[in-house]
Structures are given as C-alpha cells and as structure tokens.
Write a protein that holds these residues in place. Structure first.
Motif, PDB file in Angstrom:
ATOM      1  N   LEU A  11       0.839  -1.193   0.000  1.00 48.31           N
ATOM      2  CA  LEU A  11       0.000   0.000   0.000  1.00 48.31           C
ATOM      3  C   LEU A  11       0.871   1.240   0.000  1.00 48.31           C
ATOM      4  N   ILE A  15      -2.002   5.322   3.018  1.00 48.31           N
ATOM      5  CA  ILE A  15      -3.235   4.558   2.829  1.00 48.31           C
ATOM      6  C   ILE A  15      -3.405   3.657   4.049  1.00 48.31           C
ATOM      7  N   ALA A  16      -4.580   3.710   4.670  1.00 46.75           N
ATOM      8  CA  ALA A  16      -4.823   2.918   5.879  1.00 46.75           C
ATOM      9  C   ALA A  16      -4.658   1.431   5.579  1.00 46.75           C
ATOM     10  N   ASP A  17      -4.002   0.715   6.493  1.00 50.18           N
ATOM     11  CA  ASP A  17      -3.736  -0.710   6.309  1.00 50.18           C
ATOM     12  C   ASP A  17      -4.296  -1.473   7.517  1.00 50.18           C
ATOM     13  N   GLU A  19      -5.090  -4.487   7.899  1.00 48.84           N
ATOM     14  CA  GLU A  19      -4.494  -5.809   8.092  1.00 48.84           C
ATOM     15  C   GLU A  19      -3.184  -5.681   8.876  1.00 48.84           C
ATOM     16  N   ARG A  42       1.911  -8.072  -0.588  1.00 50.11           N
ATOM     17  CA  ARG A  42       2.079  -9.414  -1.139  1.00 50.11           C
ATOM     18  C   ARG A  42       3.172  -9.423  -2.180  1.00 50.11           C
ATOM     19  N   ARG A  66       0.263  -2.689 -14.702  1.00 49.19           N
ATOM     20  CA  ARG A  66      -1.045  -2.849 -15.352  1.00 49.19           C
ATOM     21  C   ARG A  66      -1.949  -3.829 -14.618  1.00 49.19           C
ATOM     22  N   LEU A  67      -1.343  -4.799 -13.912  1.00 47.74           N
ATOM     23  CA  LEU A  67      -2.189  -5.842 -13.332  1.00 47.74           C
ATOM     24  C   LEU A  67      -1.934  -6.089 -11.841  1.00 47.74           C
ATOM     25  N   LEU A  68      -0.669  -6.286 -11.467  1.00 46.44           N
ATOM     26  CA  LEU A  68      -0.395  -6.773 -10.107  1.00 46.44           C
ATOM     27  C   LEU A  68      -0.696  -5.724  -9.039  1.00 46.44           C
ATOM     28  N   ALA A  69      -0.455  -4.464  -9.357  1.00 46.77           N
ATOM     29  CA  ALA A  69      -0.728  -3.397  -8.391  1.00 46.77           C
ATOM     30  C   ALA A  69      -1.831  -2.485  -8.911  1.00 46.77           C
ATOM     31  N   ASN A  70      -2.641  -1.967  -7.996  1.00 44.64           N
ATOM     32  CA  ASN A  70      -3.604  -0.929  -8.351  1.00 44.64           C
ATOM     33  C   ASN A  70      -2.963   0.414  -7.999  1.00 44.64           C
ATOM     34  N   VAL A  72      -3.814   3.294  -7.785  1.00 38.69           N
ATOM     35  CA  VAL A  72      -4.570   4.254  -6.972  1.00 38.69           C
ATOM     36  C   VAL A  72      -4.172   4.137  -5.499  1.00 38.69           C
ATOM     37  N   ILE A  73      -3.927   2.902  -5.047  1.00 36.27           N
ATOM     38  CA  ILE A  73      -3.648   2.713  -3.617  1.00 36.27           C
ATOM     39  C   ILE A  73      -2.358   1.961  -3.346  1.00 36.27           C
TER      40      ILE A  73
ATOM     41  N   LEU B  58      -6.356 -11.794  -6.923  1.00 37.25           N
ATOM     42  CA  LEU B  58      -5.504 -10.611  -7.057  1.00 37.25           C
ATOM     43  C   LEU B  58      -6.123  -9.443  -6.299  1.00 37.25           C
ATOM     44  N   ARG B  59      -7.172  -8.846  -6.847  1.00 37.80           N
ATOM     45  CA  ARG B  59      -7.991  -7.840  -6.153  1.00 37.80           C
ATOM     46  C   ARG B  59      -9.373  -7.922  -6.790  1.00 37.80           C
ATOM     47  N   ARG B  65     -11.767  -6.810 -15.175  1.00 31.90           N
ATOM     48  CA  ARG B  65     -11.539  -5.648 -16.038  1.00 31.90           C
ATOM     49  C   ARG B  65     -11.046  -6.058 -17.434  1.00 31.90           C
ATOM     50  N   PHE B  66     -10.389  -7.220 -17.520  1.00 32.69           N
ATOM     51  CA  PHE B  66      -9.868  -7.685 -18.810  1.00 32.69           C
ATOM     52  C   PHE B  66     -10.833  -8.638 -19.521  1.00 32.69           C
ATOM     53  N   GLN B 104     -11.168  -0.425  -0.574  1.00 30.79           N
ATOM     54  CA  GLN B 104     -10.159  -1.035   0.284  1.00 30.79           C
ATOM     55  C   GLN B 104     -10.832  -1.874   1.358  1.00 30.79           C
ATOM     56  N   LEU B 109     -11.052  -4.355   9.706  1.00 30.38           N
ATOM     57  CA  LEU B 109     -11.115  -5.659   9.031  1.00 30.38           C
ATOM     58  C   LEU B 109     -12.444  -6.364   9.246  1.00 30.38           C
TER      59      LEU B 109
END
Lengths: 86, 226
Positions: A11, A15-17, A19, A42, A66-70, A72-73, B58-59, B65-66, B104, B109
C-alpha cells in the motif's frame, strides 16, 4: 535469456492498512515487543524470457503496473536476476 | 416497450438473479450477459452485479476488467448509456478506470452484512434522477472491501462536481467522506456498495432500493429514446 522476477506490492504510504494494524495489535499477546510499523503486502514470483535485462525489466514493470498493483492505492517494487543456464 | 437491462455475469458473480428479479418487478426486462461476450446486445442499461468476479483473485475487479465484455461496457458508457456497478460491480468499474478511486478493506477488518441508512446526495445520476437530495434510504450492505479511498484531488473534484451520489448515515466501513456511491462526470456511470436489488419488497425488510432501480429504468427508457 530467462530472468527470475519478484514483484512486491504494498500500500502507498498514508493509505490505511487495517491488516497490518491488526497484526501489530496482536504482537504483545504473542510475546513480541519492540516491533512497529507493520505494513501488509504481497509478493509475486515469475520468470520472464527476454533478449536482455533491460527488456525483461520493462516487461515485468509493465505487468506490475497494469495488473499486479492498483496504482490508486498501491506501489510495487521489482527485483530481477538472470537464471543461470538459460 | 419495457426498458431492457443487461446484467453482466462473470464467473463468480452471485447477485445477477436478484437484479433480474428486481428489474422485472419494476417493469423492466432483464437479460443476462456472459462476461466472455464482446457484445451487449440491444440493451438500454447495464448492471454489473455483486459477487466475486473471477474469485476476486488478485484484487476484486482486477481480472474482470480484462474480460471481453468490458470493452463493450466501455463503449456503451462512452456513448452515454446508463451503467451501474453494485458492490463487486463498483469494484470492477474502479479497476476498469470508468470510475475514480478504489475500494479497500473495511475499517477494523470487519466483514459487514447489515442494513444501513444511506442519504441521497444528488439527483444528477442515473440511479437518483427521481429521488430528492436528502432522502434517506434503508439498504443492505454485504462486503469486506467496501471502504472507498481516493486521493485528495480526486475527492475535491467529486465534491465540487456534485459526483457523490450516496453517503452512509453511519459510516461503518471507513470510506472517505462517508461515500457509499459515486458517479462519473457525465452522470451515466454509477458505482455503489449498497445492494438496492435486495431492498425492493417490504418482505425483504425494506423496499427503499426500488426508487434507485426505478430511476435507472427511467434513465434507460430515455437513453433509448435519445
């Protein structure tokens, strides 16, 4: 050539975490003291075929962004190493 | 003729039949659209329902999206067609870049499955066109990743452009600015975490969700006429 890639996704600062915060709150009960600032994230490991390291890095970065990370956050960190014998 | 609503089904979507039932009760015609289809067919509105598209691996929304159908949804949205993402559908719309920000993990949690109060903030969206700002609705939420986040500049823009559609009366998940739903600049794309399709009959504890879906059907009818 073949390269081993490891992408760590975490993150962005600020950004609040929840977990990481929950893990940190549990530590005293487990007998751990003096541990602070836990952030959960991760990691992804994969192999990349490319003519050279720069090309492998570009491909892995593109995958991370493009995929593994977003974006935005999250932010990502890539480590890359050639695999001997390939 | 009744407005036609395409209800997109990804592997792992699980609220599609609730949406079909609610739309049908309200006088619309609903058709399921498989995520592998590159064509929405002759629809007047699109709903991305709740669930766990592609297992949320993943998320939530990252892989959905794909899916081929998303190209068609993007084209439909760009042409001004009404598109609504509910819960997981909202997550898909943010991942696809059709709406800003991200969803998020909830504060503390906590998985939240309860009926909450939400306040309508603006009438300038396809789900609130027929609803007066300030109206309070009781609608169920059911999510783990529903805490809306975005950077300060995005939040300022959403507020300045009247793009916050719904706010929680009591903010359980920690969303910035109590946000429960937002719209795009044009107002035809909306994402919301509450499930209006689960509140369309008094037997279900609340019929308040019907006003949002009725507004969507009206927007669908006028989008076809346009």
């Amino acid at each position: 050539m073949r390269f081993a890639a490891c992408v760590e996704v975490r993150l962005r600062p600020g950004i609040a975490d929840p977990e990481g915060a929950t893990i940190e709150r549990a530590l005293p009960a487990l007998g751990f003291s003096g541990v602070h600032g836990i952030r959960a994230g991760r990691a992804f490991r994969f192999e990349v075929d490319a003519p050279d390291e720069a090309a492998a890095r570009a491909r892995a970065q593109s995958l991370a962004h493009r995929l593994l990370a977003n974006p935005v956050i999250e932010e990502s960190h890539l480590e890359l190493a050639p695999i001997e014998g390939h | 003729m009744a407005p036609r609503v395409g209800v997109v089904v990804f592997p792992g979507t699980n609220c599609e039949h609730d949406v079909v039932q609610a739309v049908t009760w309200l006088g619309g015609r609903a058709e399921l659209v498989w995520h592998g289809s590159g064509d929405l067919g002759p629809v007047d509105a699109v709903v991305l329902p709740g669930g766990f598209a592609h297992g949320d691996y993943l998320r939530p929304g990252a892989i959905a999206r794909f899916s081929p159908v998303m190209k068609a949804v993007e084209r439909f949205a760009a042409a001004g067609g009404p598109v609504v993402g509910i819960c997981n559908g909202f997550q898909v719309l943010t991942e696809a870049g059709l709406l800003p920000g991200a969803l998020q993990k909830n504060r503390h949690l906590r998985f939240l499955c309860t009926t909450v109060g939400v306040r309508v903030v603006t009438s300038t969206s396809v789900v609130t066109g027929g609803v007066a700002p300030g109206t309070e609705l009781r609608i169920p939420i059911n999510h783990f990743l529903g805490s809306y986040v975005c950077d300060r500049a995005t939040l300022a823009r959403l507020q300045a452009e009247d793009r916050v559609v719904l706010r929680y009366v009591e903010n359980l998940n920690g969303s910035v600015d109590d946000i429960a739903g937002i719209r795009n600049a044009a107002g035809n794309v909306v994402g919301l975490m509450p499930h209006p399709e689960r509140a369309c009959d008094p037997l279900l504890g609340s019929a308040d969700g019907a006003v949002l879906l009725r507004s969507l059907l009206e927007a669908a009818a006028s989008s076809r006429a346009a």
